[in-house]
Design a protein around this motif. Sequence first.
Motif, PDB file in Angstrom:
ATOM      1  N   LEU A   4       0.945  -0.712  -0.350  1.00 26.22           N
ATOM      2  CA  LEU A   4      -0.214   0.041  -0.540  1.00 26.22           C
ATOM      3  C   LEU A   4       0.852   1.084  -0.053  1.00 26.22           C
ATOM      4  CD1 LEU A   4      -2.701  -1.293   2.708  1.00 26.22           C
ATOM      5  CD2 LEU A   4      -3.055  -0.788   0.030  1.00 26.22           C
ATOM      6  N   SER A  42      -2.004   2.681  -2.102  1.00 28.27           N
ATOM      7  CA  SER A  42      -3.026   3.218  -0.975  1.00 28.27           C
ATOM      8  C   SER A  42      -3.745   4.625  -2.220  1.00 28.27           C
ATOM      9  CB  SER A  42      -2.131   3.725  -0.455  1.00 28.27           C
ATOM     10  OG  SER A  42      -1.004   4.647  -0.347  1.00 28.27           O
ATOM     11  N   LYS A  57      -9.793   3.653   1.518  1.00 29.84           N
ATOM     12  CA  LYS A  57      -9.615   3.244   3.074  1.00 29.84           C
ATOM     13  C   LYS A  57      -9.583   2.550   3.635  1.00 29.84           C
ATOM     14  CE  LYS A  57      -7.422   5.218   6.940  1.00 29.84           C
ATOM     15  NZ  LYS A  57      -7.823   3.337   7.754  1.00 29.84           N
ATOM     16  N   GLN A  82      -8.062  -0.096   1.804  1.00 28.06           N
ATOM     17  CA  GLN A  82      -7.180  -0.399   2.462  1.00 28.06           C
ATOM     18  C   GLN A  82      -6.899  -1.415   3.729  1.00 28.06           C
ATOM     19  OE1 GLN A  82      -4.652   3.430   2.627  1.00 28.06           O
ATOM     20  NE2 GLN A  82      -5.919   3.977   1.107  1.00 28.06           N
ATOM     21  N   GLN A 106      -5.428  -4.799   4.363  1.00 28.47           N
ATOM     22  CA  GLN A 106      -3.789  -4.852   5.052  1.00 28.47           C
ATOM     23  C   GLN A 106      -4.456  -6.613   6.262  1.00 28.47           C
ATOM     24  OE1 GLN A 106      -4.660  -1.175   7.578  1.00 28.47           O
ATOM     25  NE2 GLN A 106      -2.484  -0.871   6.468  1.00 28.47           N
TER      26      GLN A 106
END
Length: 509
Positions: free
Chosen positions: A155, A161, A166, A169, A173
């Motif tokens: 990212l 990213s 958001k 992301q 993760q």
Amino acid sequence: MLLLLFVFLWISPGFALDGNIGKFWQLSDVHFDPEYSQHGNPKKQCHFTNDSIGNPGYYGNYLCDAPFNLVESVIENMRNMEAEPDFILWTGDTAPHVKQKSLEDVLGLIRNVTTVLKEAFPNTTVLPLLGNHDAFPSNQMPLVESGTQYYDNILSKADWSELLWKHEQDQFQKGGYYSRTVQKGLRLVMLNSNLWYSMNKQVTGNLDPNQQLAWLRQELTDAKAAQQKVYIVAHICPGAFERLQSMTWFYPEFNRLYVDLITEHSDTIAAHFCGHEHTDSFRLVKDAQGTTSSLMYLSPAVTPLKSPLPGVGANNPSVRLYHYSRATSDIVDYQQYYLNLTQANEDQGRQGKWQLEYQATQAYNITDCSPRNFYYLSETFHDASILFKLYMDYNTVSYNNSAMCGQACFTSQICAILYLDTDQYNNCLFWSGTTPQPHHHSTTAPHHTTTHHKRHHLPPPLPQYVYYIIGGMGTLIVALAVTVSCLCVRKRRQGIPFKYSHFVGPINS
């Protein structure tokens, strides 16, 4: 008359008077090698060495991965051919096949391609996913519980990213996968299928690496509740490699779990999109009743690299543009574009000309790309059919149009197309007469050992217990036949008149 013309155009495949047909690109298996040199040695990955001679090619070489000239060329031509797609699927394997020195090198390669894509399509949604060569070391996609920073680095240091929202992301993760609703009725589920890859030793003993299967089940459940259709996008798909018999991709247990899951949710899944194989093919995905419910589209690679696997060969660089219904999410058509690498390198003006290799509906003489039409297409395939020969030409992106495909080759192709389930695939090979009776995989936890191990109308695969039933019945029938024969002979001897005794021997002696 004009009204009739408008009606005809409106009902024609691929045409929508109201603009209801959308388009999206699939870019796969770029395998960008920054060490490629126009003065390099093709026998050594086209890297510059002291014994380098000649020019391996401005746009690349069939023995090597993609130079940056090829990366720029394919993305530039995507923009020239369709500058405003609804979205772009970038289906993994950006790093080359050569051994990388560090994770930083891998991240840098991915960042470079990310930058070129963003510059070419600044206002387009680009949805990336990871390939097995995007891990470091290659194939070893890590578990989050190991404490890895790999997914965070993708990212932050590969600039993903800037491509993901958001909340995407945050999900990424947790294991390298995420989803996005691109319009009201369509959800794209972007998988990290490298976690199930049989060469990934990082997942040994783990029943659900990074909890991706549980997450996928929930995504499909949520999509159905929201009355959405789903596109499943993955670098590696389940099943077998059509060009090399008995070479399967997933660990057996993960293959079974995954196929069971997509079968269970077949009414929600509109299509599947994969890469990894570098070849152009498709798979029939079936519901619980055995009816083809959706397709897996296997898009070929940008890299032209000749595979080291026996009999597989190279391919011309390629990229694919899909046409789909925004109303139903059905795939209406697709166009396969390619670069004839030999001709492009011979062009002194260095204007690599990408061409339309084929349009699916026209090439295969179908009205649209529905699962039913591709099922009927597969029914026409046999080792001497014109459409199968055409499919085989496209399978290597017109790299070797003179290649012959005999019975064994055809069997490898058709069994892979028809059966994602490993046992059914092995039974298909067995019934074709090309392999011994298949070994059926256990349904217990995976051992994680690497499993790279006529006509179309083959008999359907049978469960293992059927073999025992058939064997038992055969034995019983033979025993009954012998018993009945003995009784008949004895009765006949007792009832034969004396005048025929010279034919049968003495009676009542």
